[in-house]
Scaffold this motif. Sequence first.
Motif, PDB file in Angstrom:
ATOM      1  N   LYS A  87       0.831  -1.214   0.000  1.00  9.96           N
ATOM      2  CA  LYS A  87       0.000   0.000   0.000  1.00  9.96           C
ATOM      3  C   LYS A  87       0.860   1.256   0.000  1.00  9.96           C
ATOM      4  O   LYS A  87       0.456   2.293  -0.481  1.00  9.96           O
ATOM      5  N   PHE A  88       2.068   1.145   0.568  1.00 12.29           N
ATOM      6  CA  PHE A  88       2.999   2.274   0.566  1.00 12.29           C
ATOM      7  C   PHE A  88       3.747   2.378  -0.756  1.00 12.29           C
ATOM      8  O   PHE A  88       4.578   3.244  -0.938  1.00 12.29           O
ATOM      9  N   GLY A  89       3.474   1.443  -1.675  1.00 10.46           N
ATOM     10  CA  GLY A  89       4.139   1.468  -2.963  1.00 10.46           C
ATOM     11  C   GLY A  89       5.521   0.860  -2.945  1.00 10.46           C
ATOM     12  O   GLY A  89       6.308   1.075  -3.864  1.00 10.46           O
ATOM     13  N   MET A  90       5.818   0.127  -1.913  1.00 10.50           N
ATOM     14  CA  MET A  90       7.132  -0.509  -1.819  1.00 10.50           C
ATOM     15  C   MET A  90       7.102  -1.821  -2.591  1.00 10.50           C
ATOM     16  O   MET A  90       6.056  -2.450  -2.728  1.00 10.50           O
ATOM     17  N   PRO A  91       8.244  -2.259  -3.098  1.00  8.45           N
ATOM     18  CA  PRO A  91       8.269  -3.478  -3.906  1.00  8.45           C
ATOM     19  C   PRO A  91       7.920  -4.708  -3.084  1.00  8.45           C
ATOM     20  O   PRO A  91       8.132  -4.756  -1.871  1.00  8.45           O
ATOM     21  N   TYR A  92       7.409  -5.716  -3.774  1.00  5.25           N
ATOM     22  CA  TYR A  92       7.047  -6.983  -3.131  1.00  5.25           C
ATOM     23  C   TYR A  92       8.299  -7.647  -2.564  1.00  5.25           C
ATOM     24  O   TYR A  92       9.348  -7.673  -3.198  1.00  5.25           O
ATOM     25  N   ILE A  93       8.190  -8.174  -1.363  1.00  5.08           N
ATOM     26  CA  ILE A  93       9.272  -8.902  -0.724  1.00  5.08           C
ATOM     27  C   ILE A  93       8.849 -10.361  -0.691  1.00  5.08           C
ATOM     28  O   ILE A  93       7.756 -10.675  -0.214  1.00  5.08           O
ATOM     29  N   SER A  94       9.684 -11.236  -1.206  1.00  5.21           N
ATOM     30  CA  SER A  94       9.327 -12.661  -1.246  1.00  5.21           C
ATOM     31  C   SER A  94       9.022 -13.154   0.165  1.00  5.21           C
ATOM     32  O   SER A  94       9.519 -12.621   1.164  1.00  5.21           O
ATOM     33  N   ASP A  95       8.209 -14.199   0.234  1.00  4.67           N
ATOM     34  CA  ASP A  95       7.842 -14.746   1.541  1.00  4.67           C
ATOM     35  C   ASP A  95       9.072 -15.175   2.330  1.00  4.67           C
ATOM     36  O   ASP A  95       9.159 -14.947   3.534  1.00  4.67           O
ATOM     37  N   ASN A 155      12.154 -13.982   2.094  1.00  5.41           N
ATOM     38  CA  ASN A 155      12.854 -12.782   2.580  1.00  5.41           C
ATOM     39  C   ASN A 155      12.076 -12.097   3.692  1.00  5.41           C
ATOM     40  O   ASN A 155      12.671 -11.574   4.634  1.00  5.41           O
ATOM     41  N   MET A 156      10.761 -12.104   3.588  1.00  4.57           N
ATOM     42  CA  MET A 156       9.943 -11.491   4.640  1.00  4.57           C
ATOM     43  C   MET A 156      10.136 -12.251   5.949  1.00  4.57           C
ATOM     44  O   MET A 156      10.236 -11.639   7.015  1.00  4.57           O
ATOM     45  N   LYS A 157      10.235 -13.566   5.877  1.00  4.38           N
ATOM     46  CA  LYS A 157      10.458 -14.350   7.098  1.00  4.38           C
ATOM     47  C   LYS A 157      11.838 -14.060   7.686  1.00  4.38           C
ATOM     48  O   LYS A 157      12.009 -14.056   8.902  1.00  4.38           O
ATOM     49  N   ILE A 158      12.814 -13.787   6.816  1.00  2.00           N
ATOM     50  CA  ILE A 158      14.142 -13.418   7.314  1.00  2.00           C
ATOM     51  C   ILE A 158      14.068 -12.072   8.021  1.00  2.00           C
ATOM     52  O   ILE A 158      14.601 -11.898   9.118  1.00  2.00           O
ATOM     53  N   VAL A 159      13.372 -11.134   7.414  1.00  3.91           N
ATOM     54  CA  VAL A 159      13.237  -9.797   8.001  1.00  3.91           C
ATOM     55  C   VAL A 159      12.468  -9.862   9.315  1.00  3.91           C
ATOM     56  O   VAL A 159      12.837  -9.245  10.309  1.00  3.91           O
ATOM     57  N   MET A 160      11.392 -10.632   9.316  1.00  5.26           N
ATOM     58  CA  MET A 160      10.519 -10.693  10.488  1.00  5.26           C
ATOM     59  C   MET A 160      10.983 -11.710  11.516  1.00  5.26           C
ATOM     60  O   MET A 160      10.515 -11.708  12.647  1.00  5.26           O
ATOM     61  N   GLY A 161      11.859 -12.606  11.125  1.00  5.34           N
ATOM     62  CA  GLY A 161      12.266 -13.703  11.999  1.00  5.34           C
ATOM     63  C   GLY A 161      11.660 -14.994  11.480  1.00  5.34           C
ATOM     64  O   GLY A 161      10.659 -14.991  10.773  1.00  5.34           O
ATOM     65  N   SER A 162      12.240 -16.074  11.842  1.00  5.36           N
ATOM     66  CA  SER A 162      11.846 -17.368  11.272  1.00  5.36           C
ATOM     67  C   SER A 162      10.383 -17.733  11.461  1.00  5.36           C
ATOM     68  O   SER A 162       9.814 -18.411  10.606  1.00  5.36           O
ATOM     69  N   PRO A 163       9.718 -17.318  12.544  1.00  9.44           N
ATOM     70  CA  PRO A 163       8.310 -17.720  12.642  1.00  9.44           C
ATOM     71  C   PRO A 163       7.399 -17.018  11.613  1.00  9.44           C
ATOM     72  O   PRO A 163       6.275 -17.447  11.399  1.00  9.44           O
ATOM     73  N   GLY A 164       7.890 -15.921  10.988  1.00 11.30           N
ATOM     74  CA  GLY A 164       7.073 -15.210  10.004  1.00 11.30           C
ATOM     75  C   GLY A 164       6.007 -14.336  10.633  1.00 11.30           C
ATOM     76  O   GLY A 164       5.010 -14.009   9.999  1.00 11.30           O
ATOM     77  N   HIS A 165       6.213 -13.958  11.871  1.00  4.01           N
ATOM     78  CA  HIS A 165       5.307 -13.015  12.524  1.00  4.01           C
ATOM     79  C   HIS A 165       6.112 -12.177  13.514  1.00  4.01           C
ATOM     80  O   HIS A 165       7.268 -12.487  13.798  1.00  4.01           O
ATOM     81  N   MET A 166       5.503 -11.118  14.004  1.00  5.49           N
ATOM     82  CA  MET A 166       6.217 -10.255  14.943  1.00  5.49           C
ATOM     83  C   MET A 166       5.280  -9.699  15.992  1.00  5.49           C
ATOM     84  O   MET A 166       4.089  -9.478  15.747  1.00  5.49           O
TER      85      MET A 166
END
Length: 151
Positions: free
Chosen positions: A33-41, A43-54
Motif C-alpha cells: 500500500k505504501f508502494g514498496m516493492p514486493y518482498i518474497s515470503d 525474505n519477509m520471514k528473514i526480516v521478520m524472523g523465522s516464525p514469520g510473525h512479529m
Amino acid sequence: MVHTWDVPRLFNTLDTNGDGIVRAEDVQGLLQKFGMPYISDDNMKIVMGSPGHMSFDDFCNFNLWEGALEHDEMEEKVFMEEELVEAFSVFDKNGDGFISPSELQQVLLSLGLREGQDLENCEMMITRFDRNSDGKIDLEEFGRMMTSISL
C-alpha cells in the motif's frame, strides 16, 4: 504519510484477531500500500524472523518503516512541486516560463491588492527575487520566493 505515532494504530489494524501478533502476509500487504516493492515470503520471514510473525515491539522496530517514510516524503515533495508549478502558472499568463512585472501586476490587480496599482512597484518586487537579473521570475526563483514568505 506514516508518522511514529501511527505505528501502534497500524499494528492494531493489522492484528485483526487481537492476539498481539502480526503475520508476514499482513505486513506485506501494508508495504505494498505504501508502494514498496514486493518482498518474497522467504525474505519477509528473514526480516521478520523465522516464525514469520512479529510482536508489537518487533513491529515498532521494523526497519522497513524508514523506507516507507522516505517514500512518503518523496511523494510529498513531488506533490509540493506540482502545486508550485500550478501556482506559477497562475502568474505566468502567457505561458513563456517567466513572470514579468506586467503579469505580476495583472494578478495582484485581479486579487484587489493595491501593490499592483503601480507597475514600478511590481518591478521592485520582481527585482527582489530575480537572482539572474533578467527582469523576470522563473520557476526556480518563484520557488525561492514562495519559501521565503512566512505566513
